[in-house]
Design a protein around this motif. Structure first.
Motif, PDB file in Angstrom:
ATOM      1  N   TYR A 105       0.842  -1.196   0.000  1.00 45.68           N
ATOM      2  CA  TYR A 105       0.000   0.000   0.000  1.00 45.68           C
ATOM      3  C   TYR A 105       0.873   1.241   0.000  1.00 45.68           C
ATOM      4  CZ  TYR A 105      -3.325   3.548   1.502  1.00 45.68           C
ATOM      5  OH  TYR A 105      -4.093   4.685   1.585  1.00 45.68           O
ATOM      6  N   ARG A 106       0.609   2.155  -0.927  1.00 45.24           N
ATOM      7  CA  ARG A 106       1.322   3.421  -1.020  1.00 45.24           C
ATOM      8  C   ARG A 106       0.295   4.545  -1.014  1.00 45.24           C
ATOM      9  NH1 ARG A 106       2.578   0.684  -5.481  1.00 45.24           N
ATOM     10  NH2 ARG A 106       1.630   2.296  -6.706  1.00 45.24           N
ATOM     11  N   PRO A 107       0.220   5.310   0.081  1.00 42.76           N
ATOM     12  CA  PRO A 107      -0.732   6.424   0.092  1.00 42.76           C
ATOM     13  C   PRO A 107      -0.492   7.342  -1.102  1.00 42.76           C
ATOM     14  CG  PRO A 107       0.232   6.116   2.256  1.00 42.76           C
ATOM     15  CD  PRO A 107       0.995   5.230   1.301  1.00 42.76           C
ATOM     16  N   GLY A 108      -1.529   8.017  -1.532  1.00 43.41           N
ATOM     17  CA  GLY A 108      -1.438   8.923  -2.665  1.00 43.41           C
ATOM     18  C   GLY A 108      -0.617  10.156  -2.346  1.00 43.41           C
ATOM     19  N   PRO A 109      -0.536  11.072  -3.306  1.00 42.81           N
ATOM     20  CA  PRO A 109       0.226  12.313  -3.101  1.00 42.81           C
ATOM     21  C   PRO A 109      -0.209  13.033  -1.827  1.00 42.81           C
ATOM     22  CG  PRO A 109      -0.508  12.119  -5.372  1.00 42.81           C
ATOM     23  CD  PRO A 109      -1.163  11.004  -4.605  1.00 42.81           C
ATOM     24  N   ASP A 110       0.747  13.549  -1.098  1.00 38.31           N
ATOM     25  CA  ASP A 110       0.494  14.296   0.144  1.00 38.31           C
ATOM     26  C   ASP A 110      -0.245  13.460   1.185  1.00 38.31           C
ATOM     27  OD1 ASP A 110       1.712  16.611  -0.936  1.00 38.31           O
ATOM     28  OD2 ASP A 110      -0.167  17.124  -1.959  1.00 38.31           O
ATOM     29  N   GLY A 111      -0.052  12.126   1.165  1.00 38.74           N
ATOM     30  CA  GLY A 111      -0.672  11.257   2.154  1.00 38.74           C
ATOM     31  C   GLY A 111      -2.152  11.002   1.917  1.00 38.74           C
ATOM     32  N   GLY A 112      -2.642  11.382   0.751  1.00 38.36           N
ATOM     33  CA  GLY A 112      -4.057  11.204   0.425  1.00 38.36           C
ATOM     34  C   GLY A 112      -4.375   9.788  -0.021  1.00 38.36           C
TER      35      GLY A 112
END
Length: 118
Positions: A105-112
């Motif tokens: 799992y890799r959170p989206g840009p800016d932790g989104g």
């Protein structure tokens, strides 16, 4: 590779497992917010009065004449994290979907969000 537009055309088609056993019906496609490529799909399962949407990765999905085949066993998919047919996956539950399939799992840009419905 299946492009997002191509996979969206298969909405309401049967989703089958690696052994051609019916899982349910393709409901929606979710893309990775970093790449805009298809990442997950929701599959409508359950009884007509008690439908739910389960998540399944589509990176290795194969499209046939009237089905979408995913490389996972039906029991694994049906036990995946799910939402109601009118619900939205909470951002804090995204990681559990990936963990269920043993995916990173890799959170989206800016932790989104990593997933966005298309």
């Amino acid at each position: 590779m299946i492009r997002p537009a191509d996979l969206r055309e298969w909405r309401d088609r049967e989703v089958v497992d690696e052994h051609d056993r019916r899982i349910g019906v393709l409901e929606a496609v979710y893309v990775d917010t970093a790449t805009d490529l298809p990442s997950m799909a929701t599959v409508r399962t359950g009884l007509p009065t008690r439908h739910r949407l389960v998540f399944v990765p589509v990176a290795e999905a194969v499209v046939g004449p009237d089905y979408v085949r995913v490389p996972y066993d039906r029991s694994l998919v049906k036990s995946a994290p799910s939402i109601g047919t009118d619900d939205v996956l909470p951002v804090e539950d995204e990681e559990a979907v990936f963990q269920h399939y043993g995916l990173r799992y890799r959170p989206g840009p800016d932790g989104g969000r990593q997933l966005a419905r298309r």
